[in-house]
Design a protein around this motif. Sequence first.
Motif, PDB file in Angstrom:
ATOM      1  N   PHE A 161     114.545   1.905  61.711  1.00 49.62           N
ATOM      2  CA  PHE A 161     114.650   3.034  60.780  1.00 49.62           C
ATOM      3  C   PHE A 161     113.274   3.589  60.422  1.00 49.62           C
ATOM      4  N   LEU A 162     112.333   2.698  60.099  1.00 48.36           N
ATOM      5  CA  LEU A 162     110.992   3.158  59.725  1.00 48.36           C
ATOM      6  C   LEU A 162     110.284   3.821  60.900  1.00 48.36           C
ATOM      7  N   GLY A 163     110.541   3.348  62.125  1.00 52.00           N
ATOM      8  CA  GLY A 163     109.976   4.011  63.299  1.00 52.00           C
ATOM      9  C   GLY A 163     110.531   5.412  63.469  1.00 52.00           C
ATOM     10  N   THR A 164     111.835   5.563  63.254  1.00 52.11           N
ATOM     11  CA  THR A 164     112.459   6.886  63.334  1.00 52.11           C
ATOM     12  C   THR A 164     111.947   7.789  62.223  1.00 52.11           C
ATOM     13  N   PHE A 165     111.844   7.232  61.028  1.00 50.21           N
ATOM     14  CA  PHE A 165     111.328   7.973  59.876  1.00 50.21           C
ATOM     15  C   PHE A 165     109.891   8.431  60.144  1.00 50.21           C
ATOM     16  N   ALA A 166     109.063   7.539  60.701  1.00 44.54           N
ATOM     17  CA  ALA A 166     107.676   7.886  61.005  1.00 44.54           C
ATOM     18  C   ALA A 166     107.586   8.966  62.071  1.00 44.54           C
ATOM     19  N   THR A 167     108.551   9.006  62.983  1.00 46.30           N
ATOM     20  CA  THR A 167     108.587  10.070  63.984  1.00 46.30           C
ATOM     21  C   THR A 167     108.853  11.415  63.326  1.00 46.30           C
ATOM     22  N   PHE A 168     109.787  11.431  62.385  1.00 44.24           N
ATOM     23  CA  PHE A 168     110.098  12.661  61.654  1.00 44.24           C
ATOM     24  C   PHE A 168     108.889  13.156  60.865  1.00 44.24           C
ATOM     25  N   THR A 169     108.212  12.251  60.160  1.00 43.96           N
ATOM     26  CA  THR A 169     107.049  12.680  59.388  1.00 43.96           C
ATOM     27  C   THR A 169     105.888  13.070  60.304  1.00 43.96           C
ATOM     28  N   SER A 170     105.798  12.456  61.483  1.00 46.11           N
ATOM     29  CA  SER A 170     104.800  12.888  62.465  1.00 46.11           C
ATOM     30  C   SER A 170     105.029  14.349  62.840  1.00 46.11           C
ATOM     31  N   TYR A 171     106.281  14.693  63.058  1.00 47.56           N
ATOM     32  CA  TYR A 171     106.667  16.069  63.386  1.00 47.56           C
ATOM     33  C   TYR A 171     106.214  17.038  62.294  1.00 47.56           C
ATOM     34  N   LEU A 172     106.432  16.655  61.041  1.00 41.87           N
ATOM     35  CA  LEU A 172     106.060  17.532  59.939  1.00 41.87           C
ATOM     36  C   LEU A 172     104.546  17.672  59.833  1.00 41.87           C
ATOM     37  N   LEU A 173     103.803  16.578  60.050  1.00 38.00           N
ATOM     38  CA  LEU A 173     102.344  16.648  59.999  1.00 38.00           C
ATOM     39  C   LEU A 173     101.783  17.504  61.123  1.00 38.00           C
ATOM     40  N   VAL A 174     102.332  17.349  62.323  1.00 37.62           N
ATOM     41  CA  VAL A 174     101.862  18.150  63.454  1.00 37.62           C
ATOM     42  C   VAL A 174     102.150  19.625  63.205  1.00 37.62           C
ATOM     43  N   GLN A 175     103.325  19.936  62.695  1.00 34.96           N
ATOM     44  CA  GLN A 175     103.667  21.317  62.400  1.00 34.96           C
ATOM     45  C   GLN A 175     102.688  21.914  61.387  1.00 34.96           C
ATOM     46  N   PHE A 176     102.365  21.150  60.364  1.00 37.46           N
ATOM     47  CA  PHE A 176     101.432  21.630  59.340  1.00 37.46           C
ATOM     48  C   PHE A 176     100.053  21.885  59.945  1.00 37.46           C
ATOM     49  N   LYS A 177      99.604  20.996  60.809  1.00 40.78           N
ATOM     50  CA  LYS A 177      98.305  21.173  61.460  1.00 40.78           C
ATOM     51  C   LYS A 177      98.285  22.436  62.321  1.00 40.78           C
ATOM     52  N   LEU A 178      99.358  22.686  63.059  1.00 38.01           N
ATOM     53  CA  LEU A 178      99.411  23.867  63.903  1.00 38.01           C
ATOM     54  C   LEU A 178      99.456  25.139  63.067  1.00 38.01           C
ATOM     55  N   HIS A 179     100.034  25.077  61.903  1.00 40.28           N
ATOM     56  CA  HIS A 179     100.054  26.224  60.999  1.00 40.28           C
ATOM     57  C   HIS A 179      98.719  26.424  60.294  1.00 40.28           C
ATOM     58  N   HIS A 180      97.919  25.362  60.210  1.00 39.18           N
ATOM     59  CA  HIS A 180      96.639  25.412  59.492  1.00 39.18           C
ATOM     60  C   HIS A 180      95.550  24.789  60.363  1.00 39.18           C
ATOM     61  N   PRO A 181      95.047  25.498  61.355  1.00 37.37           N
ATOM     62  CA  PRO A 181      94.062  24.924  62.295  1.00 37.37           C
ATOM     63  C   PRO A 181      92.777  24.480  61.622  1.00 37.37           C
ATOM     64  N   GLU A 182      92.494  25.015  60.421  1.00 36.70           N
ATOM     65  CA  GLU A 182      91.270  24.646  59.714  1.00 36.70           C
ATOM     66  C   GLU A 182      91.345  23.256  59.094  1.00 36.70           C
ATOM     67  N   VAL A 183      92.534  22.658  59.071  1.00 32.83           N
ATOM     68  CA  VAL A 183      92.704  21.326  58.469  1.00 32.83           C
ATOM     69  C   VAL A 183      92.149  20.262  59.415  1.00 32.83           C
ATOM     70  N   HIS A 184      91.217  19.480  58.919  1.00 30.86           N
ATOM     71  CA  HIS A 184      90.632  18.407  59.713  1.00 30.86           C
ATOM     72  C   HIS A 184      91.052  17.031  59.222  1.00 30.86           C
ATOM     73  N   SER A 185      91.408  16.929  57.957  1.00 27.42           N
ATOM     74  CA  SER A 185      91.741  15.634  57.369  1.00 27.42           C
ATOM     75  C   SER A 185      92.786  15.824  56.282  1.00 27.42           C
ATOM     76  N   MET A 186      93.253  14.718  55.741  1.00 30.80           N
ATOM     77  CA  MET A 186      94.181  14.780  54.618  1.00 30.80           C
ATOM     78  C   MET A 186      93.546  15.483  53.423  1.00 30.80           C
ATOM     79  N   GLY A 187      92.238  15.407  53.314  1.00 29.54           N
ATOM     80  CA  GLY A 187      91.553  16.097  52.230  1.00 29.54           C
ATOM     81  C   GLY A 187      91.712  17.607  52.337  1.00 29.54           C
TER      82      GLY A 187
END
Length: 457
Positions: free
Chosen positions: A90-116
């Motif tokens: 379950f946690l592996g599947t959950f982590a895959t979903f959150t990976s998807y959301l993080l990648v999407q956010f990065k592609l929408h915001h190319p200036e983002v380099h870190s969590m900061g």
Amino acid sequence: MDEKAAAITYTHRDTSKAGHDDLNGPGHGRYDTEHDVFGNEDDHQIQYKTMSWQLVAVLMIAEIVSNGMLSLPSSLAVVGIVPGVILIVFLGTFATFTSYLLVQFKLHHPEVHSMGDAGYILFGRIGREVLSLGTIIFAVFATGGQLLAGQIALSVLSDQKLCLLLYTGIFAIPTLVFSLPRTLDRLSWLSVPSVISILVAGIVGMVAAGINPVPNRVIDVAVSSDFTTAFFSITNPVFAYAGHFMFFILISEMRNPQDAMKAAYTLQIFATAFYTVFAIVTYFYIGSTVASPSFSSLPPVWAKATYGIAIPNFLIAGSLYSHTAAKLVFVRFFRRSRHLHEHTLLGWGTWAGLILIMNAAAFVLAVGVPIFNNLIGIAASLFAAWYTYGIAGAFWMHDAYYFHGKMHALKKYWMMTIASMLTIVAGGFICVAGMYVSVKSIVVAFNEGTLAEPFSC
């Protein structure tokens, strides 16, 4: 326009070409290279955006699939094989979903380099500082965790002939050296033998357990225990997937960031499958007495073999963590300056100094703080719980709200809205519960007098 809305793009306001045309499909739009972290590198002496998605996948696996997996069999011993396996998958599947959301956010915001940087978009200056500091703290603690894994490995290999402090110091030197390259593509090639080493070590460990099963072992389908004990064991699989805090930094050094999900899928499929098989096989043959790390439950010869094979992974994983902490600060200092892309004395001097500071801090914490293992749990609860799980939901809701019609978008994509809200709630629960059990374990250790002296053998 209010101040928060004005700050959402960090360095630019026009996001129409940054891949926002498809809310549910990251990478289907055009990636806005104009506002990319490192910009156009054609004429630069030091080029960062050189990695393929395959090498990024290797880096992700080398970082995440490491000593954390050695605690998974003991988690099964606490909660039982069925709940434990369900949790890992379950946690592996959950982590895959959150990976998807993080990648999407990065592609929408190319200036983002870190969590900061992402924190600045969501919460302004305070968000940037809190999430940046959290990334550095967690990366330094994770480096210290790898140093302790190396300490155990060297101690087992040498039959504990030296002081544990010396083993940690010996292991810290190559960890520092391997973290020195300025670009992640250099570390990615070092990560290839790292991945091979942990894979082979895991296989050898399972074979050793199968050849030397524990007589009269107890294997429980499910175990009833109190909340503190159960959740403390649950944190092992939770944080075995805790590598998302590096994702923005890794994706920023890809040639084609649009391929980032290929790397993330490769990571999560490999990690979930390997974790599940390793935990089941090891627990099945060793039973409820399995130690954490599980290699320590094997006969001495096999323990030496497995720890010896795993050492390259412990080294490179530690180097990746310290490199990440240093890279966040370095890019923050020199973003858009010549010192980032040229071989300048100030650039290299600052980089070497940051690497030294991060590794030295990890070493001092690992050997000088008796409750360091408990502090790793606290740091993971405070930061990794959010970076890996909770905050991803906030990323999706932010972009849906600001780029797709505000409340109308949240209602239109109601399933994703609910999933994102549940993700935030899950991150909060893991954070609070993890903090509770970590602090309680510290109190118990103090009361029982089981803590070692600082800098002791």
